[in-house]
Design a protein around this motif. Structure first.
Motif, PDB file in Angstrom:
ATOM      1  N   PRO A 279       0.881  -1.239   0.008  1.00  0.00           N
ATOM      2  CA  PRO A 279       0.051  -0.059   0.360  1.00  0.00           C
ATOM      3  C   PRO A 279       0.815   1.083  -0.099  1.00  0.00           C
ATOM      4  N   ALA A 280       2.055   1.286   0.590  1.00  0.00           N
ATOM      5  CA  ALA A 280       2.992   2.503   0.570  1.00  0.00           C
ATOM      6  C   ALA A 280       3.629   2.640  -1.061  1.00  0.00           C
ATOM      7  N   GLY A 281       3.509   1.585  -1.717  1.00  0.00           N
ATOM      8  CA  GLY A 281       3.875   1.882  -3.139  1.00  0.00           C
ATOM      9  C   GLY A 281       5.532   1.157  -3.188  1.00  0.00           C
ATOM     10  N   LYS A 282       5.796   0.428  -2.189  1.00  0.00           N
ATOM     11  CA  LYS A 282       7.045  -0.125  -2.220  1.00  0.00           C
ATOM     12  C   LYS A 282       7.021  -1.540  -3.089  1.00  0.00           C
ATOM     13  N   VAL A 283       8.230  -1.687  -3.779  1.00  0.00           N
ATOM     14  CA  VAL A 283       8.268  -2.855  -4.644  1.00  0.00           C
ATOM     15  C   VAL A 283       8.220  -4.128  -3.875  1.00  0.00           C
ATOM     16  N   LEU A 284       7.116  -4.791  -4.200  1.00  0.00           N
ATOM     17  CA  LEU A 284       7.261  -6.303  -3.350  1.00  0.00           C
ATOM     18  C   LEU A 284       7.888  -7.528  -4.390  1.00  0.00           C
ATOM     19  N   GLU A 285       7.467  -7.489  -5.501  1.00  0.00           N
ATOM     20  CA  GLU A 285       7.620  -8.581  -6.276  1.00  0.00           C
ATOM     21  C   GLU A 285       7.801  -7.774  -7.889  1.00  0.00           C
ATOM     22  N   VAL A 286       8.605  -8.684  -8.632  1.00  0.00           N
ATOM     23  CA  VAL A 286       8.601  -8.202 -10.228  1.00  0.00           C
ATOM     24  C   VAL A 286       8.463  -9.475 -10.814  1.00  0.00           C
ATOM     25  N   SER A 287       7.490  -9.635 -11.666  1.00  0.00           N
ATOM     26  CA  SER A 287       7.009 -10.836 -12.465  1.00  0.00           C
ATOM     27  C   SER A 287       8.193 -11.227 -13.269  1.00  0.00           C
ATOM     28  N   ALA A 288       8.377 -12.683 -13.403  1.00  0.00           N
ATOM     29  CA  ALA A 288       9.536 -13.298 -14.097  1.00  0.00           C
ATOM     30  C   ALA A 288       9.039 -13.310 -15.618  1.00  0.00           C
ATOM     31  N   ARG A 289       8.064 -12.591 -16.131  1.00  0.00           N
ATOM     32  CA  ARG A 289       7.667 -12.584 -17.405  1.00  0.00           C
ATOM     33  C   ARG A 289       8.710 -11.794 -18.325  1.00  0.00           C
ATOM     34  N   ARG A 290       9.454 -12.607 -19.099  1.00  0.00           N
ATOM     35  CA  ARG A 290      10.352 -11.928 -19.952  1.00  0.00           C
ATOM     36  C   ARG A 290      11.721 -11.296 -19.174  1.00  0.00           C
ATOM     37  N   HIS A 291      12.757 -11.974 -19.404  1.00  0.00           N
ATOM     38  CA  HIS A 291      14.092 -11.634 -18.935  1.00  0.00           C
ATOM     39  C   HIS A 291      13.959 -11.325 -17.207  1.00  0.00           C
ATOM     40  N   PRO A 292      13.826 -12.079 -16.369  1.00  0.00           N
ATOM     41  CA  PRO A 292      13.783 -11.742 -15.260  1.00  0.00           C
ATOM     42  C   PRO A 292      14.993 -11.441 -14.770  1.00  0.00           C
ATOM     43  N   GLY A 293      14.860 -10.393 -13.461  1.00  0.00           N
ATOM     44  CA  GLY A 293      16.146  -9.683 -13.159  1.00  0.00           C
ATOM     45  C   GLY A 293      15.842  -8.631 -12.162  1.00  0.00           C
ATOM     46  N   ALA A 294      16.038  -9.055 -10.639  1.00  0.00           N
ATOM     47  CA  ALA A 294      15.578  -8.122  -9.608  1.00  0.00           C
ATOM     48  C   ALA A 294      16.866  -7.477  -9.261  1.00  0.00           C
ATOM     49  N   ASP A 295      17.755  -6.979  -9.937  1.00  0.00           N
ATOM     50  CA  ASP A 295      18.948  -6.435  -9.600  1.00  0.00           C
ATOM     51  C   ASP A 295      18.855  -5.079  -9.111  1.00  0.00           C
ATOM     52  N   LEU A 296      19.914  -4.565  -8.637  1.00  0.00           N
ATOM     53  CA  LEU A 296      19.888  -3.131  -7.993  1.00  0.00           C
ATOM     54  C   LEU A 296      19.360  -1.935  -8.929  1.00  0.00           C
ATOM     55  N   ALA A 297      20.087  -1.917  -9.952  1.00  0.00           N
ATOM     56  CA  ALA A 297      19.593  -1.005 -10.945  1.00  0.00           C
ATOM     57  C   ALA A 297      18.226  -0.938 -11.292  1.00  0.00           C
ATOM     58  N   ARG A 298      17.807  -2.126 -11.292  1.00  0.00           N
ATOM     59  CA  ARG A 298      16.028  -2.236 -11.823  1.00  0.00           C
ATOM     60  C   ARG A 298      15.316  -1.617 -10.519  1.00  0.00           C
ATOM     61  N   HIS A 299      15.766  -2.085  -9.466  1.00  0.00           N
ATOM     62  CA  HIS A 299      15.164  -1.578  -8.120  1.00  0.00           C
ATOM     63  C   HIS A 299      15.292  -0.182  -7.852  1.00  0.00           C
ATOM     64  N   ILE A 300      16.424   0.411  -8.339  1.00  0.00           N
ATOM     65  CA  ILE A 300      16.373   2.041  -8.022  1.00  0.00           C
ATOM     66  C   ILE A 300      15.599   2.693  -9.045  1.00  0.00           C
ATOM     67  N   ARG A 301      15.442   2.182 -10.246  1.00  0.00           N
ATOM     68  CA  ARG A 301      14.952   3.002 -11.435  1.00  0.00           C
ATOM     69  C   ARG A 301      13.274   2.495 -11.248  1.00  0.00           C
ATOM     70  N   LEU A 302      12.944   1.606 -10.576  1.00  0.00           N
ATOM     71  CA  LEU A 302      11.535   1.410 -10.359  1.00  0.00           C
ATOM     72  C   LEU A 302      11.131   2.190  -9.089  1.00  0.00           C
ATOM     73  N   ARG A 303      12.023   2.277  -8.138  1.00  0.00           N
ATOM     74  CA  ARG A 303      11.911   3.409  -6.927  1.00  0.00           C
ATOM     75  C   ARG A 303      11.820   4.657  -7.151  1.00  0.00           C
ATOM     76  N   ASP A 304      12.716   5.233  -7.895  1.00  0.00           N
ATOM     77  CA  ASP A 304      12.733   6.475  -8.383  1.00  0.00           C
ATOM     78  C   ASP A 304      11.788   7.106  -9.155  1.00  0.00           C
ATOM     79  N   GLN A 305      11.596   6.376 -10.260  1.00  0.00           N
ATOM     80  CA  GLN A 305      10.634   6.677 -11.353  1.00  0.00           C
ATOM     81  C   GLN A 305      10.995   7.676 -12.334  1.00  0.00           C
ATOM     82  N   VAL A 306      11.855   8.755 -11.834  1.00  0.00           N
ATOM     83  CA  VAL A 306      11.982   9.956 -12.464  1.00  0.00           C
ATOM     84  C   VAL A 306      13.239  10.488 -11.741  1.00  0.00           C
ATOM     85  N   CYS A 307      13.924  11.445 -12.660  1.00  0.00           N
ATOM     86  CA  CYS A 307      15.194  11.944 -11.984  1.00  0.00           C
ATOM     87  C   CYS A 307      14.674  12.983 -10.660  1.00  0.00           C
ATOM     88  N   ARG A 308      15.685  12.713  -9.772  1.00  0.00           N
ATOM     89  CA  ARG A 308      15.327  13.086  -8.462  1.00  0.00           C
ATOM     90  C   ARG A 308      15.819  14.622  -8.091  1.00  0.00           C
TER      91      ARG A 308
END
Length: 401
Positions: A279-308
């Motif tokens: 409910p707070a918008g924190k990423v819980l899970e990224v589906s494995a559909r097509r090229h799974p990868g919960a690496d740090l770069a993806r986490h940061i881009r999903l978290r920030d969404q736009v330039c900070r």
């Protein structure tokens, strides 16, 4: 009357204070202008239902506006005064500017008067600190929550208006304008961006924007897609997994209705990845559909969404991952020391007088050369409200997994 010669001797603090004061004065004047345009609509009623053309024609002649622009300005002013008096009052008090008032009138066009009033009260309570883009995004996200039953109807109404336009520009150039659903145009953009980056990797020296234009032309005219495929990332709250009918967020676009989410799920040939949040918008899970990868770069881009940087809405996919505390000074490569900055603001961070801190993961504090601080928080990846359970129903808000 302000003495313009005084500006030449001002300090940076005085210049910034002056600009803020001028913005406030402009808002006050714009409120008077809105009321004057609305009054013209009353004095020159358009009895054949043509949309304030009569008042617009008279205003346009007087102010040297085109008939279309004048009619639009009169219509927006009449709508604001009639339906959103609190917004006009906020404009007169310089709490908002004219662009935000116009955005409210525009985005609520397909809502009932009752729902439009509810949206007005909600956004005015959250007006402080929002850029015009943040204001629009907040309105769009809230709109489907105010009237979820009408979301599908409004989507179909807008989709029937999809169009392509061509407008002349200077020096032999033109603008190609496409109005279509967010997910379709996001897919088009991702496709041309990927082809453009492939062209850059092959040695093309033009700017990426120019290469995107080349890629679009080649794909449309010559079918030169180069076999490129892309995926759309759609964030939804975990209550969707429990059957809730709520909006989601399309990465790189913004809020989309539950109907749009359902269509993406059912669409054949559309590669998309589901991102589940709490409910707070924190990423819980990224589906494995097509090229799974919960690496740090993806986490940061999903978290920030736009330039900070405050007010910058450059998408995270086009940003650089910056070490808040430089790696050369012992900064760690971790979620609490990485953030998305566009190339311009990445460079700005290292300019004399500027300072950036990350007080907790995703919360950035900028300090300007003049000593002023600006907080940039983490917006929820999915901004939604948990519906109250009906009598006899279980709550859709169990403890997060």
């Amino acid at each position: 009357m302000f003495d313009v010669d005084v500006v030449a001797g001002m300090s940076d603090v005085e210049v910034l204070d002056l600009l803020r004061e001028l913005e406030r004065e402009q808002a006050v004047r714009d409120a008077v202008k809105v009321r004057a345009l609305a009054r013209m609509a009353e004095l020159r009623p358009d009895r054949d239902g043509g949309g304030h053309r009569f008042a617009g024609a008279e205003v346009g002649v007087e102010l040297r506006w085109t008939p279309g622009h004048a009619a639009c300005q009169v219509a927006r002013a009449a709508r604001l005064v009639a339906l959103f008096p609190s917004t006009v009052d906020a404009l007169a008090a310089a709490r908002i500017d004219l662009a935000r008032a116009h955005a409210l009138a525009e985005i609520t066009e397909t809502l009932s008067d009752e729902h439009a009033g509810e949206l007005e009260a909600w956004i005015l309570a959250r007006a402080e600190g929002k850029t015009i883009e943040g204001w629009r995004q907040a309105l769009r996200a809230k709109k489907d929550r105010v009237d979820p039953e009408g979301a599908r109807r409004r989507r179909e109404q807008r989709r029937r208006e999809r169009r392509v336009g061509l407008y002349a520009a200077e020096d032999g150039m033109a603008c190609f304008d496409v109005y279509d659903t967010g997910e379709r145009l996001r897919a088009v953009y991702l496709m041309v961006d990927k082809v453009a980056r492939a062209m850059r990797a092959e040695g093309a020296s033009e700017p990426l924007d120019a290469l995107r234009a080349d890629a679009l032309y080649d794909m449309v005219v010559n079918g030169g897609g180069r076999g490129v495929s892309v995926e759309l990332q759609v964030a939804v709250p975990y209550t969707v997994l429990l059957g809730a009918d709520v909006p989601g967020t399309l990465a790189g676009y913004g809020s989309i209705s539950s109907a749009a989410v359902a269509e993406l799920v059912a669409a054949e040939g559309t590669a998309w990845r589901r991102v589940v949040t709490d409910p707070a918008g924190k990423v819980l899970e990224v589906s494995a559909r097509r090229h799974p990868g919960a690496d740090l770069a993806r986490h940061i881009r999903l978290r920030d969404q736009v330039c900070r940087f405050p007010g910058c809405h450059r998408q995270a996919a086009a940003c650089e991952l910056d070490h808040t505390v430089p790696h050369s000074r012992g900064g760690s490569t971790s979620a609490d020391n990485l953030g998305c900055l566009c190339p311009l603001h990445h460079k700005l961070k290292d300019q004399p007088g500027w300072r950036l801190r990350q007080t907790r993961p995703g919360l950035f504090v900028w300090t300007t050369p003049g000593g002023r601080t600006h907080d940039v928080g983490q917006d929820p990846l999915v901004d939604y409200e948990i519906p109250a359970p009906r009598q006899g129903e279980k709550s859709l808000d169990p403890a997060p997994f």
